[in-house]
Write an enzyme that holds these catalytic residues in place. Sequence first.
Site, short mmCIF file in Angstrom:
data_model
loop_
_atom_site.label_atom_id
_atom_site.label_comp_id
_atom_site.label_asym_id
_atom_site.label_seq_id
_atom_site.Cartn_x
_atom_site.Cartn_y
_atom_site.Cartn_z
CE LYS A 209 -3.31 2.82 2.61
NZ LYS A 209 -4.28 2.88 4.21
CD GLU A 215 9.60 -5.86 7.11
OE1 GLU A 215 9.48 -4.65 6.45
OE2 GLU A 215 9.13 -5.96 8.17
N GLY A 270 -4.87 -1.15 5.30
CA GLY A 270 -3.45 -2.29 4.63
C GLY A 270 -4.43 -4.29 4.86
NE ARG A 271 -6.05 -2.76 11.37
CZ ARG A 271 -5.78 -2.15 11.52
NH1 ARG A 271 -4.13 -1.22 10.76
NH2 ARG A 271 -5.76 -1.22 11.60
CD GLU A 356 -2.27 -4.20 11.60
OE1 GLU A 356 -1.83 -3.62 10.63
OE2 GLU A 356 -0.14 -3.88 11.48
CG HIS A 387 -4.48 -35.19 18.62
ND1 HIS A 387 -4.70 -36.38 18.83
CD2 HIS A 387 -5.34 -34.73 17.62
CE1 HIS A 387 -5.60 -36.64 18.50
NE2 HIS A 387 -6.35 -36.30 17.36
CE LYS A 497 6.48 0.01 10.26
NZ LYS A 497 5.23 -0.26 9.32
O1 F6P Z 1 3.45 -2.14 9.31
C1 F6P Z 1 2.11 -2.76 10.19
C2 F6P Z 1 2.20 -2.30 7.73
O2 F6P Z 1 1.64 -0.91 8.01
C3 F6P Z 1 0.61 -2.77 8.75
O3 F6P Z 1 -0.71 -1.81 8.59
C4 F6P Z 1 -0.13 -3.62 6.90
O4 F6P Z 1 -0.38 -4.30 6.40
C5 F6P Z 1 1.06 -3.50 6.54
O5 F6P Z 1 2.69 -3.08 7.53
C6 F6P Z 1 2.33 -3.83 5.26
O6 F6P Z 1 2.63 -2.11 4.48
P1 F6P Z 1 2.25 -2.16 3.22
O7 F6P Z 1 1.22 -2.74 2.14
O8 F6P Z 1 2.18 -0.21 3.50
O9 F6P Z 1 3.12 -2.57 2.20
#
Ligand code: F6P
Length: 512
Positions: A209, A215, A270-271, A356, A387, A497
Amino acid sequence: MMSDANYARALEAFREQARTSRRLSILERFSAEPERMSRLSMQAAGLYVDLSRHRVALNAMDTWERLVETSGFAGKRDAMFAGEAINETENRAVYHVALRAPDGAHLTLGAGGENVSVEIEHTRNRMRDYSRAVRTGERRGARGRPIRHVINVGIGGSQLGPLLACDALSPPSESGIEVHFLANIDPEAWDRIRARIDPHESVAVIASKSWRTVETARNARAVREWFLAAGLDETELGDHLVGVTANPDGARDFGLTDTTIFPFRDWVGGRYSLWSAIGLPVMLAIGPRGFDDMLAGAHVMDRHFREAPWHRNAPLLMALLSLWNADAVGSQTEAVIPYSQALARLPAYLQQLQMESNGKRVRRDGSLLEAPASPVVWGEPGTDAQHSFFQSLHQGPQAQPVDFVLVRPESYDPQERALGLLANGIAQAEALLHGQPNVQDPHKQYPGNRPSTTILLPKLDPRHFGALIALYEHKTAAAGWLLDINSFDQWGVELGKKIATKHEAILSGAAN
Ligand code: F6P
């Protein structure tokens, strides 16, 4: 909100009632309340939701109604559906519901605001065209090979929803396309994927987003280099790399063009973004029609959430129960046990959605909450979990509420494993409730009276899957509104972060 004093009183009365319900016998309530099942179980968007096995007496539910009224729940819900900027700390609307409105809707960001439907449909049509072309082989890799692998490069909300949906709706044997999910910055994650796939038969969907997530940025570069190392040149990358983002400028800087960028807007959290272009890998795996059905199922749940009165409103009642159980059970966790291998990742998805969203310590006005807003969400699929940790659910010192998510089997295999799976889910809820309190041997005693919810899907198809996810989305939002918190920001993820950046600088200095 009616008035803060009324709300505070209603919340305290609700909590007090919950505390006094701690020793309430659920089984006794079943005997005393002949209408219990009909009052506390319901159909919602084709799902059967049974909330009767909780420590609540029907006549205690006046306090629930009062809390719903004084919290301003209805106004907040309607503001979300109207596209108002209810995410105040980020000054944004929370409008994922607009993404699943049927084609032809005319939705605006607030009264008289920007029309969002045109753009939503435009992007969705582009996704449909692209997915169809890839699936039919009309669109191939730069060297003419058909696309068999999709690599979704994204994390958090840009991974968990698509991963769950692909797992749930696209058994590997049925789809010609296999979707791989690259989220972890650990180089091992990419090594494991690339060892199994051919770049000439692969498309990477870079999903972010913000287009600022470290990452994802680094994994995207690694994937890009892998394509180049396979002999593709820069001009051919467009056949193998696409981007999904609310920051198209960032994607352009990475080298994508408007034809390979599928945008969405910042009013999609995002979520909550599975329904947006973030769902592209799902559409690639199950096809546009399946994706449309998923949206349609979620939309039916949206209507239920908007239209059902509070006492028949499944997401709202689940939210009330979640708050209730903090006191009536004294538990700070909620287990989710899908009796379906295809829904194995549901707990992971719900962890981000609920924790979150509601893992917050202050109200919207910044004042401190007295009690935790979100339980810890956890779980694993049944029957495997039986189990493993079910010992503790049955005989551990502390009851933990459980959501059993069951799927009616479509057909029974010769060994009747599917039937056995369903029977196990039903049995576990029954065992938690009834226990075995009267046997002599204390090691074999089960206290029982342990609460659970049962959600039954008549079928695990896109429609009911969409409804299930929307059910939990609305449960999460409703719980936030009842506590007057902002469920739509996530400032708590930022500090770590920043500190990681500092440590990386230190570590790389040490390494040089
Ligand atoms: O760091 C948390 C977060 O912002 C989440 O809310 C989000 O889903 C995820 O990182 C990934 O964010 P992006 O889609 O901007 O890479």
